[in-house]
Design an enzyme around this catalytic site. Structure first.
Site, mmCIF file in Angstrom:
data_model
loop_
_atom_site.group_PDB
_atom_site.id
_atom_site.type_symbol
_atom_site.label_atom_id
_atom_site.label_comp_id
_atom_site.label_asym_id
_atom_site.label_seq_id
_atom_site.Cartn_x
_atom_site.Cartn_y
_atom_site.Cartn_z
ATOM 1 N N ASP A 62 -25.651 -97.664 -29.995
ATOM 2 C CA ASP A 62 -24.756 -96.891 -29.135
ATOM 3 C C ASP A 62 -23.513 -97.670 -28.731
ATOM 4 O O ASP A 62 -22.429 -97.106 -28.616
ATOM 5 C CB ASP A 62 -25.491 -96.423 -27.881
ATOM 6 C CG ASP A 62 -26.438 -95.270 -28.163
ATOM 7 O OD1 ASP A 62 -26.380 -94.695 -29.273
ATOM 8 O OD2 ASP A 62 -27.247 -94.941 -27.276
ATOM 9 N N ARG A 67 -17.734 -98.024 -28.737
ATOM 10 C CA ARG A 67 -16.549 -98.838 -29.003
ATOM 11 C C ARG A 67 -15.638 -98.158 -30.021
ATOM 12 O O ARG A 67 -14.419 -98.137 -29.868
ATOM 13 C CB ARG A 67 -16.983 -100.222 -29.493
ATOM 14 C CG ARG A 67 -15.856 -101.192 -29.650
ATOM 15 C CD ARG A 67 -16.413 -102.587 -29.977
ATOM 16 N NE ARG A 67 -15.334 -103.434 -30.433
ATOM 17 C CZ ARG A 67 -14.845 -103.423 -31.669
ATOM 18 N NH1 ARG A 67 -15.363 -102.644 -32.586
ATOM 19 N NH2 ARG A 67 -13.840 -104.207 -31.998
ATOM 20 N N ASN A 129 -18.333 -92.808 -22.223
ATOM 21 C CA ASN A 129 -19.547 -92.893 -21.414
ATOM 22 C C ASN A 129 -19.212 -92.805 -19.927
ATOM 23 O O ASN A 129 -19.516 -91.829 -19.278
ATOM 24 C CB ASN A 129 -20.249 -94.217 -21.705
ATOM 25 C CG ASN A 129 -21.708 -94.069 -21.993
ATOM 26 O OD1 ASN A 129 -22.168 -92.984 -22.312
ATOM 27 N ND2 ASN A 129 -22.442 -95.149 -21.883
ATOM 28 N N ASP A 159 -15.534 -100.866 -2.841
ATOM 29 C CA ASP A 159 -15.383 -102.056 -3.673
ATOM 30 C C ASP A 159 -15.378 -101.684 -5.153
ATOM 31 O O ASP A 159 -15.143 -102.523 -6.007
ATOM 32 C CB ASP A 159 -16.465 -103.094 -3.367
ATOM 33 C CG ASP A 159 -17.867 -102.595 -3.605
ATOM 34 O OD1 ASP A 159 -18.051 -101.393 -3.860
ATOM 35 O OD2 ASP A 159 -18.799 -103.424 -3.532
#
Length: 169
Positions: A62, A67, A129, A159
């Site tokens: 995956d 990528r 994703n 944050d």
């Protein structure tokens, strides 16, 4: 048809599958190799983002598939060369039949939502994703704005934030 091939050359199953697929395609198709893979094969290559191909064959798991989707605008066929791959459509052992179909144009494309991320005015690679944006320092709070189609959806102090697509959820 022009094919691009990407695979992690440091993972033996992906590297061996890439060599077999390359040997299968080269006699009758134009094939471009991603730079790292090409270097391991002692052949010319180029960055995935610069490939002008019809289909990218993402050989691995995956991570390799995500990528390829991130760096390429071409259609991507995931070829699983390992044991786990939720996004891959094909196992390396059965790839020959699928390559013939792809070369004939006998396939359908599954569209996936992608996120466009801009950080401090700089456009990042699109995400299939999820996108994770966080501060450089742990526990440091910043102001974040989330826009959808150039419309402000939310302002938040945190944050970091994670925005997931249906693929990543």
């Amino acid at each position: 048809m022009k094919f691009g091939i990407t695979a992690n050359p440091h993972i033996s199953t992906a590297f061996e599958a890439a060599k077999k697929i390359l040997a299968r395609l080269e006699p009758s198709h134009e094939v471009h190799l991603e730079a790292d893979l090409a270097r391991s094969l002692e052949r010319p290559g180029l960055p995935l983002a610069h490939m002008k191909v019809d289909v990218v064959l993402a050989i691995g798991g995956d991570g390799t598939m995500l990528r390829a989707l991130q760096l390429s605008d071409a259609k991507v066929l995931g070829i699983n060369s390992g044991s786990l791959g939720f996004l891959a459509e094909v196992y390396a052992e059965e790839v020959d039949a699928y390559l013939e179909r792809v070369a004939r144009g006998d396939y359908r494309v599954e569209e996936r939502m992608r996120l466009q991320v801009t950080v401090d005015g700089r456009r990042m690679f699109d995400c299939t994703n999820e996108a994770v944006v966080h501060t450089a320092q742990i526990a440091k709070i910043r102001h974040f704005e989330i826009d959808l189609d150039e419309t402000l959806v939310e302002r938040v102090r945190a944050d970091g934030i994670i925005v997931a697509t249906p693929t990543g959820s």
